[in-house]
Design a protein around this motif. Structure first.
Motif, PDB file in Angstrom:
ATOM      1  N   ARG A  77      16.740  -0.022  -5.202  1.00 27.37           N
ATOM      2  CA  ARG A  77      16.380   0.706  -6.426  1.00 27.37           C
ATOM      3  C   ARG A  77      14.916   0.484  -6.804  1.00 27.37           C
ATOM      4  O   ARG A  77      14.265   1.403  -7.307  1.00 27.37           O
ATOM      5  CB  ARG A  77      17.268   0.275  -7.591  1.00 27.37           C
ATOM      6  N   PHE A  78      14.413  -0.721  -6.595  1.00 26.81           N
ATOM      7  CA  PHE A  78      13.043  -1.054  -6.975  1.00 26.81           C
ATOM      8  C   PHE A  78      12.182  -1.197  -5.722  1.00 26.81           C
ATOM      9  O   PHE A  78      12.651  -1.654  -4.678  1.00 26.81           O
ATOM     10  CB  PHE A  78      12.996  -2.385  -7.722  1.00 26.81           C
ATOM     11  N   THR A  79      10.918  -0.841  -5.849  1.00 28.54           N
ATOM     12  CA  THR A  79       9.961  -1.007  -4.762  1.00 28.54           C
ATOM     13  C   THR A  79       8.683  -1.615  -5.303  1.00 28.54           C
ATOM     14  O   THR A  79       8.094  -1.078  -6.244  1.00 28.54           O
ATOM     15  CB  THR A  79       9.635   0.341  -4.097  1.00 28.54           C
ATOM     16  N   ILE A  80       8.277  -2.714  -4.711  1.00 30.22           N
ATOM     17  CA  ILE A  80       7.008  -3.352  -5.086  1.00 30.22           C
ATOM     18  C   ILE A  80       5.953  -2.949  -4.062  1.00 30.22           C
ATOM     19  O   ILE A  80       6.235  -2.874  -2.858  1.00 30.22           O
ATOM     20  CB  ILE A  80       7.163  -4.885  -5.179  1.00 30.22           C
ATOM     21  N   SER A  81       4.750  -2.674  -4.551  1.00 32.82           N
ATOM     22  CA  SER A  81       3.671  -2.273  -3.653  1.00 32.82           C
ATOM     23  C   SER A  81       2.349  -2.741  -4.234  1.00 32.82           C
ATOM     24  O   SER A  81       2.288  -3.199  -5.377  1.00 32.82           O
ATOM     25  CB  SER A  81       3.664  -0.756  -3.456  1.00 32.82           C
ATOM     26  N   ARG A  82       1.281  -2.598  -3.450  1.00 33.95           N
ATOM     27  CA  ARG A  82      -0.034  -3.017  -3.918  1.00 33.95           C
ATOM     28  C   ARG A  82      -1.070  -2.001  -3.492  1.00 33.95           C
ATOM     29  O   ARG A  82      -0.921  -1.325  -2.472  1.00 33.95           O
ATOM     30  CB  ARG A  82      -0.390  -4.394  -3.374  1.00 33.95           C
ATOM     31  N   ASP A  83      -2.127  -1.923  -4.276  1.00 38.43           N
ATOM     32  CA  ASP A  83      -3.294  -1.109  -3.943  1.00 38.43           C
ATOM     33  C   ASP A  83      -4.480  -2.062  -3.918  1.00 38.43           C
ATOM     34  O   ASP A  83      -4.970  -2.473  -4.972  1.00 38.43           O
ATOM     35  CB  ASP A  83      -3.483  -0.006  -4.975  1.00 38.43           C
ATOM     36  N   ASN A  84      -4.916  -2.406  -2.729  1.00 38.75           N
ATOM     37  CA  ASN A  84      -5.994  -3.391  -2.596  1.00 38.75           C
ATOM     38  C   ASN A  84      -7.287  -2.900  -3.246  1.00 38.75           C
ATOM     39  O   ASN A  84      -8.014  -3.685  -3.861  1.00 38.75           O
ATOM     40  CB  ASN A  84      -6.238  -3.706  -1.126  1.00 38.75           C
ATOM     41  N   ALA A  85      -7.571  -1.623  -3.123  1.00 36.90           N
ATOM     42  CA  ALA A  85      -8.818  -1.090  -3.666  1.00 36.90           C
ATOM     43  C   ALA A  85      -8.853  -1.199  -5.192  1.00 36.90           C
ATOM     44  O   ALA A  85      -9.912  -1.415  -5.781  1.00 36.90           O
ATOM     45  CB  ALA A  85      -9.005   0.359  -3.234  1.00 36.90           C
ATOM     46  N   LYS A  86      -7.691  -1.046  -5.807  1.00 37.12           N
ATOM     47  CA  LYS A  86      -7.607  -1.113  -7.267  1.00 37.12           C
ATOM     48  C   LYS A  86      -7.191  -2.485  -7.777  1.00 37.12           C
ATOM     49  O   LYS A  86      -7.104  -2.691  -8.987  1.00 37.12           O
ATOM     50  CB  LYS A  86      -6.622  -0.058  -7.777  1.00 37.12           C
ATOM     51  N   ASN A  87      -6.917  -3.407  -6.860  1.00 32.10           N
ATOM     52  CA  ASN A  87      -6.452  -4.747  -7.253  1.00 32.10           C
ATOM     53  C   ASN A  87      -5.256  -4.653  -8.192  1.00 32.10           C
ATOM     54  O   ASN A  87      -5.182  -5.361  -9.210  1.00 32.10           O
ATOM     55  CB  ASN A  87      -7.586  -5.529  -7.920  1.00 32.10           C
ATOM     56  N   THR A  88      -4.329  -3.800  -7.845  1.00 36.89           N
ATOM     57  CA  THR A  88      -3.190  -3.516  -8.710  1.00 36.89           C
ATOM     58  C   THR A  88      -1.896  -3.597  -7.914  1.00 36.89           C
ATOM     59  O   THR A  88      -1.835  -3.164  -6.755  1.00 36.89           O
ATOM     60  CB  THR A  88      -3.337  -2.122  -9.347  1.00 36.89           C
ATOM     61  N   VAL A  89      -0.893  -4.163  -8.557  1.00 34.99           N
ATOM     62  CA  VAL A  89       0.446  -4.244  -7.990  1.00 34.99           C
ATOM     63  C   VAL A  89       1.364  -3.355  -8.829  1.00 34.99           C
ATOM     64  O   VAL A  89       1.233  -3.302 -10.052  1.00 34.99           O
ATOM     65  CB  VAL A  89       0.955  -5.698  -7.993  1.00 34.99           C
ATOM     66  N   TYR A  90       2.284  -2.695  -8.154  1.00 34.78           N
ATOM     67  CA  TYR A  90       3.187  -1.782  -8.830  1.00 34.78           C
ATOM     68  C   TYR A  90       4.637  -2.205  -8.635  1.00 34.78           C
ATOM     69  O   TYR A  90       4.985  -2.857  -7.645  1.00 34.78           O
ATOM     70  CB  TYR A  90       3.014  -0.355  -8.277  1.00 34.78           C
ATOM     71  N   LEU A  91       5.460  -1.800  -9.577  1.00 34.67           N
ATOM     72  CA  LEU A  91       6.900  -1.940  -9.421  1.00 34.67           C
ATOM     73  C   LEU A  91       7.521  -0.593  -9.781  1.00 34.67           C
ATOM     74  O   LEU A  91       7.582  -0.235 -10.958  1.00 34.67           O
ATOM     75  CB  LEU A  91       7.467  -3.049 -10.307  1.00 34.67           C
ATOM     76  N   GLN A  92       7.933   0.139  -8.759  1.00 31.70           N
ATOM     77  CA  GLN A  92       8.608   1.404  -8.958  1.00 31.70           C
ATOM     78  C   GLN A  92      10.083   1.127  -9.166  1.00 31.70           C
ATOM     79  O   GLN A  92      10.724   0.535  -8.287  1.00 31.70           O
ATOM     80  CB  GLN A  92       8.406   2.325  -7.757  1.00 31.70           C
ATOM     81  N   MET A  93      10.595   1.546 -10.310  1.00 31.35           N
ATOM     82  CA  MET A  93      11.985   1.251 -10.654  1.00 31.35           C
ATOM     83  C   MET A  93      12.744   2.566 -10.780  1.00 31.35           C
ATOM     84  O   MET A  93      12.445   3.378 -11.663  1.00 31.35           O
ATOM     85  CB  MET A  93      12.041   0.467 -11.969  1.00 31.35           C
ATOM     86  N   ASN A  94      13.710   2.760  -9.898  1.00 27.93           N
ATOM     87  CA  ASN A  94      14.539   3.961  -9.907  1.00 27.93           C
ATOM     88  C   ASN A  94      15.986   3.596 -10.222  1.00 27.93           C
ATOM     89  O   ASN A  94      16.373   2.430 -10.146  1.00 27.93           O
ATOM     90  CB  ASN A  94      14.468   4.657  -8.546  1.00 27.93           C
TER      91      ASN A  94
END
Length: 125
Positions: A67-84
């Protein structure tokens, strides 16, 4: 000054989706593991998911797998948590954590843990 700033929380109906962001600044985090925790009212803070900046490897707690997916964007120095497919039991304050593995020596300028201020996620039934 090292900062982790979460955003993206809110109120959503069961079955809906949200994407949380954790913007990291103030130092490089290549040696860190980025972790999402959550804390529901009256409960202890619990691990949700983590990702290594270095290789992008991920790990999830059983209750959010698929249900959840964690990811990162190195260029933006940002981590995401997509929650479905959100459920009422996902309601909690979600915290972003940068954790330095125990195999690396911490210091004043490279602390073991950094925390964000948290973002509220509320899932209505």
């Amino acid at each position: 000054q090292v900062q982790l700033v979460e955003s993206g929380g809110g109120l959503v109906q069961a079955g809906g989706s949200l994407r949380l962001s954790c913007a990291a600044s103030g130092r490089t985090f290549s040696n860190y593991v980025m972790v999402w925790f959550r804390q529901a009212p009256g409960k202890e803070r619990e691990f949700v998911a983590r990702i290594r900046w270095s290789d992008g490897s991920t790990y999830y707690t059983d209750s959010v797998k698929g249900r959840f997916t964690i990811s990162r964007d190195n260029a933006k120095n940002t981590v995401y948590l997509q929650m479905n497919s959100l459920k009422p039991e996902d309601t909690a304050v979600y915290y972003c954590n940068a954790h330095l593995p125990d195999t690396i020596v911490a210091s004043i300028t490279m602390k073991r843990d950094y925390w964000g201020q948290g973002t509220q996620v509320t899932v209505s039934s």
